[in-house]
Write an enzyme that holds these catalytic residues in place. Structure first.
Site, short mmCIF file in Angstrom:
data_model
loop_
_atom_site.label_atom_id
_atom_site.label_comp_id
_atom_site.label_asym_id
_atom_site.label_seq_id
_atom_site.Cartn_x
_atom_site.Cartn_y
_atom_site.Cartn_z
N ARG A 6 0.85 -1.19 0.00
CA ARG A 6 0.00 0.00 0.00
C ARG A 6 0.89 1.24 0.00
O ARG A 6 2.03 1.20 0.47
CB ARG A 6 -0.91 0.02 1.23
CG ARG A 6 -1.82 -1.20 1.35
CD ARG A 6 -2.60 -1.15 2.67
NE ARG A 6 -3.51 -2.27 2.80
CZ ARG A 6 -3.21 -3.40 3.42
NH1 ARG A 6 -2.00 -3.57 3.97
NH2 ARG A 6 -4.09 -4.39 3.50
N TYR A 64 -6.98 -18.23 8.45
CA TYR A 64 -5.81 -17.50 7.97
C TYR A 64 -4.60 -18.44 7.94
O TYR A 64 -4.29 -19.10 8.93
CB TYR A 64 -5.52 -16.31 8.88
CG TYR A 64 -4.44 -15.41 8.35
CD1 TYR A 64 -3.36 -15.06 9.15
CD2 TYR A 64 -4.48 -14.91 7.05
CE1 TYR A 64 -2.37 -14.23 8.68
CE2 TYR A 64 -3.49 -14.09 6.57
CZ TYR A 64 -2.44 -13.75 7.39
OH TYR A 64 -1.45 -12.94 6.91
N LYS A 111 -2.36 -2.43 7.75
CA LYS A 111 -3.52 -1.93 8.48
C LYS A 111 -3.53 -2.51 9.89
O LYS A 111 -3.25 -3.69 10.09
CB LYS A 111 -4.81 -2.30 7.74
CG LYS A 111 -4.99 -1.53 6.44
CD LYS A 111 -6.32 -1.87 5.79
CE LYS A 111 -6.53 -1.04 4.52
NZ LYS A 111 -7.81 -1.36 3.87
N ARG A 129 -0.50 -2.02 -6.89
CA ARG A 129 -0.88 -3.13 -6.00
C ARG A 129 -1.82 -4.08 -6.73
O ARG A 129 -1.65 -5.30 -6.67
CB ARG A 129 -1.53 -2.55 -4.75
CG ARG A 129 -1.93 -3.56 -3.68
CD ARG A 129 -2.27 -2.78 -2.41
NE ARG A 129 -3.06 -3.55 -1.47
CZ ARG A 129 -2.57 -4.38 -0.55
NH1 ARG A 129 -1.26 -4.56 -0.47
NH2 ARG A 129 -3.35 -5.01 0.30
N HIS A 166 -3.84 -9.41 3.18
CA HIS A 166 -5.28 -9.61 3.31
C HIS A 166 -5.53 -10.74 4.30
O HIS A 166 -5.26 -11.90 4.00
CB HIS A 166 -5.91 -10.00 1.97
CG HIS A 166 -6.07 -8.84 1.05
ND1 HIS A 166 -6.51 -8.98 -0.25
CD2 HIS A 166 -5.86 -7.52 1.22
CE1 HIS A 166 -6.55 -7.79 -0.83
NE2 HIS A 166 -6.16 -6.90 0.04
N HIS A 184 -2.29 2.71 -5.95
CA HIS A 184 -2.98 1.44 -5.71
C HIS A 184 -3.05 0.59 -6.99
O HIS A 184 -3.19 -0.63 -6.92
CB HIS A 184 -4.39 1.71 -5.18
CG HIS A 184 -4.87 0.68 -4.21
ND1 HIS A 184 -4.27 0.49 -2.97
CD2 HIS A 184 -5.87 -0.23 -4.28
CE1 HIS A 184 -4.90 -0.48 -2.33
NE2 HIS A 184 -5.86 -0.94 -3.10
#
Length: 308
Positions: free
Chosen positions: A150, A281, A174, A249, A272, A246
């Site tokens: 990002r 995950y 994030k 990305r 993600h 972006h």
């Protein structure tokens, strides 16, 4: 997972023997089904080909959309998956076809623009490396495309988090979640050129001493500045698309997936964590991530071809 492998092999034999398709066409079909197989491993219930349902397939398409895969690519991938389930139905291996009622994504739907590999090379080629900002801007584009990070992660990238000797960088995504991303050889090369020949000769603001990319005043770049650099280079390259940081990305993810990369590896590199709310995950080791990037990223593929 075993059923996926068996059914995919049977489907491959069917395409070769019954439909007499070319090897390239067969491999394209198989890649599409393998992506769904990889996605199924990320779901909490890890469905087999017989048990996957319509919602699972829709979640798969939503994930492809989330990472920026174009509607055309999504439609082509769904077509391959539909062919797979049509084969399973013909062979009486499934009772219900989970793709039967799913419509292809509308090609006209507005999705994030993605740059082709030649377009990215055109943008790189128009950079004036003799200017003070040239080596920095080249390094910025190389890093964005090589790592899929990002813009917020790029402007916060620290020298102490660059492990170029092992081919990785550490970024804070994030929620300040940390991840390691493989970085390509061109990105390392041009970042080192910038660090050694440009940045080393700047007067650097004390608060930005560990920041990789700086402006003329020796301070951390802003998101707006990165946006303007990329818009300007796109215009110089004659690219008539709505380009932003972006976009790199999206292009990173699209080129890896369309080239055959494992979905789990792309997910990890993008940071993600949630494909769906029921997703498990999966953490992958660094060797696997590095091999994925080296094998399927267009900027790395050229190295492999040159060694032949």
């Amino acid at each position: 997972m075993q059923n996926w492998s068996i059914y995919i092999q049977h489907f491959k034999d069917f395409l070769r023997l019954e439909r007499a398709l070319s090897e390239n066409s067969i491999e394209a079909y198989i890649r599409d089904v393998e992506k769904l197989s990889q996605f199924s491993e990320l779901l909490a219930h890890q469905p087999s080909p017989e048990n996957i349902n319509e919602r699972d397939v829709m979640d798969f398409l939503e994930y492809l959309n989330e990472i920026g895969l174009t509607a055309t690519s999504q439609a082509r991938m769904l077509s391959g998956i539909k062919a797979f389930y049509k084969y399973l139905a013909i062979e009486n291996l499934i009772q219900n076809d989970p793709t039967q009622l799913i419509e292809s994504p509308k090609i006209g739907r507005k999705l994030p623009d993605t740059l082709s590999f030649p377009e990215i090379e055109r943008m790189l080629d128009v950079i004036d490396l003799s200017s003070p900002e040239g080596p920095r801007n080249r390094a910025i584009l190389e890093v964005l495309y090589s790592c899929g990070m990002r813009v917020s992660e790029l402007i916060e990238l620290k020298i102490t988090n660059c492990y170029f000797d092992i081919g990785f960088v550490r970024v804070f995504g994030k929620g300040r979640k940390v991840r390691l991303i493989p970085i390509g050889r061109d990105a390392v090369k041009y970042t080192n050129i910038y660090l050694e020949n440009i940045r080393n000769h700047q007067d650097i603001d004390p608060e930005s001493e560990d920041i990789v990319f700086l402006n003329r005043r020796g301070k951390k770049l802003t998101r707006v500045m990165i946006f303007l650099i990329i818009k300007n280079l796109a215009e110089q390259a004659g690219i008539q698309k709505n380009i932003s940081p972006h976009t790199f990305r999206h292009s990173f993810a699209t080129h890896l997936i369309e080239g055959g990369a494992d979905l789990r590896a792309v997910q990890e590199m993008l940071g993600h964590e949630s494909i769906t709310t029921t997703e498990v995950y999966t953490h992958l080791d660094r060797v696997f991530l590095s091999e994925t990037m080296r094998s399927f990223h267009p900027r790395e593929y050229k190295y492999a071809m040159n060694k032949r």
